[in-house]
Design a protein around this motif. Sequence first.
Motif, PDB file in Angstrom:
ATOM      1  N   PRO A   1       0.812  -1.225   0.000  1.00  0.00           N
ATOM      2  CA  PRO A   1       0.000   0.000   0.000  1.00  0.00           C
ATOM      3  C   PRO A   1       0.839   1.265   0.000  1.00  0.00           C
ATOM      4  O   PRO A   1       0.315   2.364  -0.181  1.00  0.00           O
ATOM      5  CB  PRO A   1      -0.819  -0.126   1.294  1.00  0.00           C
ATOM      6  N   GLY A   2       2.149   1.111   0.171  1.00  0.00           N
ATOM      7  CA  GLY A   2       3.045   2.252   0.137  1.00  0.00           C
ATOM      8  C   GLY A   2       3.156   2.900  -1.228  1.00  0.00           C
ATOM      9  O   GLY A   2       3.748   3.980  -1.359  1.00  0.00           O
ATOM     10  N   HIS A   3       2.589   2.267  -2.260  1.00  0.00           N
ATOM     11  CA  HIS A   3       2.563   2.902  -3.579  1.00  0.00           C
ATOM     12  C   HIS A   3       1.738   4.190  -3.562  1.00  0.00           C
ATOM     13  O   HIS A   3       1.952   5.082  -4.379  1.00  0.00           O
ATOM     14  CB  HIS A   3       1.967   1.950  -4.617  1.00  0.00           C
ATOM     15  N   PHE A   4       0.798   4.290  -2.615  1.00  0.00           N
ATOM     16  CA  PHE A   4      -0.136   5.410  -2.636  1.00  0.00           C
ATOM     17  C   PHE A   4       0.457   6.662  -1.990  1.00  0.00           C
ATOM     18  O   PHE A   4       1.012   6.608  -0.891  1.00  0.00           O
ATOM     19  CB  PHE A   4      -1.442   5.030  -1.930  1.00  0.00           C
ATOM     20  N   GLU A   5       0.310   7.774  -2.686  1.00  0.00           N
ATOM     21  CA  GLU A   5       0.646   9.091  -2.146  1.00  0.00           C
ATOM     22  C   GLU A   5      -0.601   9.629  -1.449  1.00  0.00           C
ATOM     23  O   GLU A   5      -1.665   9.734  -2.061  1.00  0.00           O
ATOM     24  CB  GLU A   5       1.062  10.017  -3.290  1.00  0.00           C
ATOM     25  N   ILE A   6      -0.468   9.964  -0.174  1.00  0.00           N
ATOM     26  CA  ILE A   6      -1.643  10.264   0.649  1.00  0.00           C
ATOM     27  C   ILE A   6      -1.623  11.707   1.133  1.00  0.00           C
ATOM     28  O   ILE A   6      -0.602  12.189   1.648  1.00  0.00           O
ATOM     29  CB  ILE A   6      -1.715   9.307   1.857  1.00  0.00           C
ATOM     30  N   ALA A   7      -2.756  12.365   0.982  1.00  0.00           N
ATOM     31  CA  ALA A   7      -2.975  13.697   1.557  1.00  0.00           C
ATOM     32  C   ALA A   7      -4.052  13.570   2.628  1.00  0.00           C
ATOM     33  O   ALA A   7      -5.108  12.989   2.371  1.00  0.00           O
ATOM     34  CB  ALA A   7      -3.404  14.690   0.492  1.00  0.00           C
ATOM     35  N   THR A   8      -3.787  14.072   3.824  1.00  0.00           N
ATOM     36  CA  THR A   8      -4.732  13.923   4.933  1.00  0.00           C
ATOM     37  C   THR A   8      -5.336  15.269   5.322  1.00  0.00           C
ATOM     38  O   THR A   8      -4.700  16.319   5.209  1.00  0.00           O
ATOM     39  CB  THR A   8      -4.056  13.294   6.155  1.00  0.00           C
ATOM     40  N   PHE A   9      -6.585  15.202   5.792  1.00  0.00           N
ATOM     41  CA  PHE A   9      -7.325  16.381   6.211  1.00  0.00           C
ATOM     42  C   PHE A   9      -8.075  16.068   7.502  1.00  0.00           C
ATOM     43  O   PHE A   9      -8.512  14.934   7.724  1.00  0.00           O
ATOM     44  CB  PHE A   9      -8.349  16.801   5.142  1.00  0.00           C
ATOM     45  N   ALA A  10      -8.238  17.081   8.339  1.00  0.00           N
ATOM     46  CA  ALA A  10      -9.059  16.946   9.534  1.00  0.00           C
ATOM     47  C   ALA A  10     -10.538  16.918   9.133  1.00  0.00           C
ATOM     48  O   ALA A  10     -10.919  17.381   8.050  1.00  0.00           O
ATOM     49  CB  ALA A  10      -8.799  18.109  10.493  1.00  0.00           C
ATOM     50  N   LEU A  11     -11.382  16.393  10.011  1.00  0.00           N
ATOM     51  CA  LEU A  11     -12.818  16.339   9.732  1.00  0.00           C
ATOM     52  C   LEU A  11     -13.398  17.742   9.515  1.00  0.00           C
ATOM     53  O   LEU A  11     -14.289  17.933   8.685  1.00  0.00           O
ATOM     54  CB  LEU A  11     -13.541  15.633  10.880  1.00  0.00           C
ATOM     55  N   ASP A  12     -12.875  18.724  10.252  1.00  0.00           N
ATOM     56  CA  ASP A  12     -13.345  20.104  10.065  1.00  0.00           C
ATOM     57  C   ASP A  12     -13.087  20.603   8.642  1.00  0.00           C
ATOM     58  O   ASP A  12     -13.756  21.544   8.184  1.00  0.00           O
ATOM     59  CB  ASP A  12     -12.651  21.037  11.059  1.00  0.00           C
TER      60      ASP A  12
END
Length: 359
Positions: A325-336
């Motif tokens: 799963p490390g192939h994926f580039e991930i952007a994270t956001f808070a619920l707000d």
Amino acid sequence: MKAAILKTLGTPLAIEHIPDPPIGTGEVIVDVVAAPVLSYADEVFSGARRYPIDLPMVPGCGAIGRVREIGPDATHLQPGDWVFCDPTVRSRDDALMPDITLQGWSARGDGGKRLHQYFHDGPFAERIRVPTENAIRIGDIEPRDAARWCALNVMLVPYGGLLAAGFQAGETLLVSGATGNFGSACVAVALAMGARCVVAPGRNERALADLERRFGERVRAVKLSGNEDDDRERMRNAAPAPIDCVIDLLPPSVSTKTVRAAAMVVRPYGRIVLMGGVGMLGGDDLALPYPWIMRNDITVRGKWMYPPAAVTRMTGLIRGGLLDPGHFEIATFALDDANEAVAHAAANGGPFRMTVILP
């Protein structure tokens, strides 16, 4: 609890506090740690995809979380277990023809709509209620890795198609839609399952080159021209052996001619699996030739989502080091910031990109 709520199609998600979901028999409450935002979420929330959903609704499709509370029918789950919240909810009163809804996302048919009315809210919230069988253990993980494990949500869809096709190690696969989010994931999954070669057609030369860079000579990229006969010949010539299976994962915007060009490269006695969205917004029929299907003994089948056991099997592929799963580039956001997450997902879709909300 805090949640992002879709109140009306075409309006932003409202971030509000709502009551915690109550637990019933046959249900589990999960604390949501990471919830993926699909690249076409904005199309669902705007109404462009015309999904049958009842509003208001907490949306989302699949999540990684920890069990908070179990019902009396749970015999293996324990509070604190890390689980994948499978959005594919099936009715329990007809084993032969179960109705299906995607919790927090869409429903199919009258029975699916009834399921949707109860298992209604998705994971864009601090907690979610799911059927007991939909909280599937993935083993211990570090909390910081929860977003990366959301890749399950993307990879499971093509995995369901490959399982439906009876895909075997050593076979040659063609992925129609290989440069898309689900299609590129299919390439990775098929290789993890032991594919001899994956033929990857597409028009995005940069994405095709990236697939070859990631996976090497087992991937054969084919630049499509738009001419059905020419493209079919190019795809067939790219394969080192007759193509055993074709899986289609193209989106609704694509012409059926593109689907047909890829489908008809499959060898005699081969299999075709249709999993994409082509035709959902209208347009021409697929029109595969009857004599070609019959005389070549071709199997054509549709597949929506994946069987329940697929989550456990795919977890095994990851734990065994076969699927990364490390192939994926991930952007994270808070619920707000859920609305910003939806906009980011729309602008940054494509191969091995994922947007995740961390409630």
